[in-house]
Design a protein around this motif. Structure first.
Motif, PDB file in Angstrom:
ATOM      1  N   ASN A  38      -4.398   1.115   4.344  1.00 22.42           N
ATOM      2  CA  ASN A  38      -4.234   1.136   2.688  1.00 22.42           C
ATOM      3  C   ASN A  38      -2.947   1.148   2.474  1.00 22.42           C
ATOM      4  OD1 ASN A  38      -6.998   1.459   2.028  1.00 22.42           O
ATOM      5  ND2 ASN A  38      -7.072   3.584   2.159  1.00 22.42           N
ATOM      6  N   ILE A  87       2.300 -12.172   0.031  1.00 20.36           N
ATOM      7  CA  ILE A  87       1.580 -13.103  -0.589  1.00 20.36           C
ATOM      8  C   ILE A  87       2.104 -13.403  -1.846  1.00 20.36           C
ATOM      9  CG2 ILE A  87      -0.699 -13.817  -1.566  1.00 20.36           C
ATOM     10  CD1 ILE A  87      -1.897 -12.014   0.735  1.00 20.36           C
ATOM     11  N   LEU A  88       2.452 -12.578  -2.915  1.00 19.20           N
ATOM     12  CA  LEU A  88       3.314 -12.795  -3.995  1.00 19.20           C
ATOM     13  C   LEU A  88       4.568 -13.404  -3.846  1.00 19.20           C
ATOM     14  CD1 LEU A  88       3.045 -12.183  -7.062  1.00 19.20           C
ATOM     15  CD2 LEU A  88       4.214 -10.276  -6.778  1.00 19.20           C
ATOM     16  N   ARG A 111       1.484  -6.448   2.310  1.00 23.99           N
ATOM     17  CA  ARG A 111       0.535  -7.765   2.398  1.00 23.99           C
ATOM     18  C   ARG A 111       0.460  -8.400   1.142  1.00 23.99           C
ATOM     19  NH1 ARG A 111      -4.783  -7.364   5.124  1.00 23.99           N
ATOM     20  NH2 ARG A 111      -3.573  -6.725   6.627  1.00 23.99           N
ATOM     21  N   GLN A 112       0.328  -7.541   0.160  1.00 27.40           N
ATOM     22  CA  GLN A 112       0.107  -8.214  -1.513  1.00 27.40           C
ATOM     23  C   GLN A 112       1.661  -8.547  -2.038  1.00 27.40           C
ATOM     24  OE1 GLN A 112      -1.507  -5.180  -3.815  1.00 27.40           O
ATOM     25  NE2 GLN A 112      -3.438  -5.894  -3.620  1.00 27.40           N
ATOM     26  N   PHE A 113       2.712  -8.012  -1.625  1.00 31.99           N
ATOM     27  CA  PHE A 113       3.908  -8.477  -1.838  1.00 31.99           C
ATOM     28  C   PHE A 113       4.299  -9.512  -1.105  1.00 31.99           C
ATOM     29  CE2 PHE A 113       8.634  -8.048  -1.004  1.00 31.99           C
ATOM     30  CZ  PHE A 113       8.982  -8.152  -2.290  1.00 31.99           C
ATOM     31  N   LEU A 122      -1.635  -2.547   2.626  1.00 33.93           N
ATOM     32  CA  LEU A 122      -2.109  -3.334   1.629  1.00 33.93           C
ATOM     33  C   LEU A 122      -0.841  -3.715   0.568  1.00 33.93           C
ATOM     34  CD1 LEU A 122      -4.464  -4.851   0.571  1.00 33.93           C
ATOM     35  CD2 LEU A 122      -5.230  -2.962  -0.805  1.00 33.93           C
ATOM     36  N   PRO A 123      -0.162  -2.811  -0.077  1.00 38.16           N
ATOM     37  CA  PRO A 123       0.842  -3.511  -0.908  1.00 38.16           C
ATOM     38  C   PRO A 123       1.876  -4.216  -0.343  1.00 38.16           C
ATOM     39  CG  PRO A 123       0.454  -1.120  -1.315  1.00 38.16           C
ATOM     40  CD  PRO A 123      -0.367  -1.553  -0.027  1.00 38.16           C
TER      41      PRO A 123
END
Length: 97
Positions: free
Chosen positions: A11, A21-22, A17-19, A14-15
Motif C-alpha cells: 500500500n 506512471i503519471l 508507482r502512481q506518481f 502504490l502512491p
C-alpha cells in the motif's frame, strides 16, 4: 504477523508507482507536443517558401508586362494596337448596393 507488513509495504508503494506512471505519461505528452510543434513549424516554413516563390513569380510577370506596356507603339505588332470603339467595347458590369 508477517502478512500485514507485506500489505502495508504494498500500500505504501502504490502512491510511488502512481506518481511514476503519471510522470511517464506527462513526459510522453510533452514529447508528443514538441514533435507536433516542430512538424507544424516545418510545414509552415514550406508554405511560406512556396508563397514567396509564387509572389516573386507574379511580381516578375507584372514587371515584364509593365515593360511591354512601356515600349513605344512602333515596336508593337499591329494586331495589339487596334483601337476600341464605343460599339465594340464591352461594358463592365457594375454592382450597386
Amino acid at each position: 504477523m508477517n502478512r500485514p507488513s507485506v500489505n502495508r509495504s504494498r500500500n505504501a508503494a502504490l502512491p510511488v508507482r502512481q506518481f511514476l506512471i503519471l510522470g511517464m505519461a506527462l513526459l510522453l505528452t510533452l514529447a508528443a507536443g514538441l514533435f507536433y510543434y516542430s512538424w507544424q513549424t516545418a510545414r509552415l516554413a514550406d508554405q511560406v517558401a512556396a508563397q514567396t516563390a509564387l509572389l516573386a513569380q507574379i511580381q516578375a510577370s507584372r514587371a515584364s508586362t509593365l515593360v511591354k506596356a512601356a515600349e513605344p507603339t512602333g515596336r508593337r505588332p499591329a494586331a495589339d494596337t487596334s483601337p476600341a470603339t464605343v460599339d465594340t467595347a464591352v461594358p463592365a458590369q457594375r454592382w450597386v448596393f
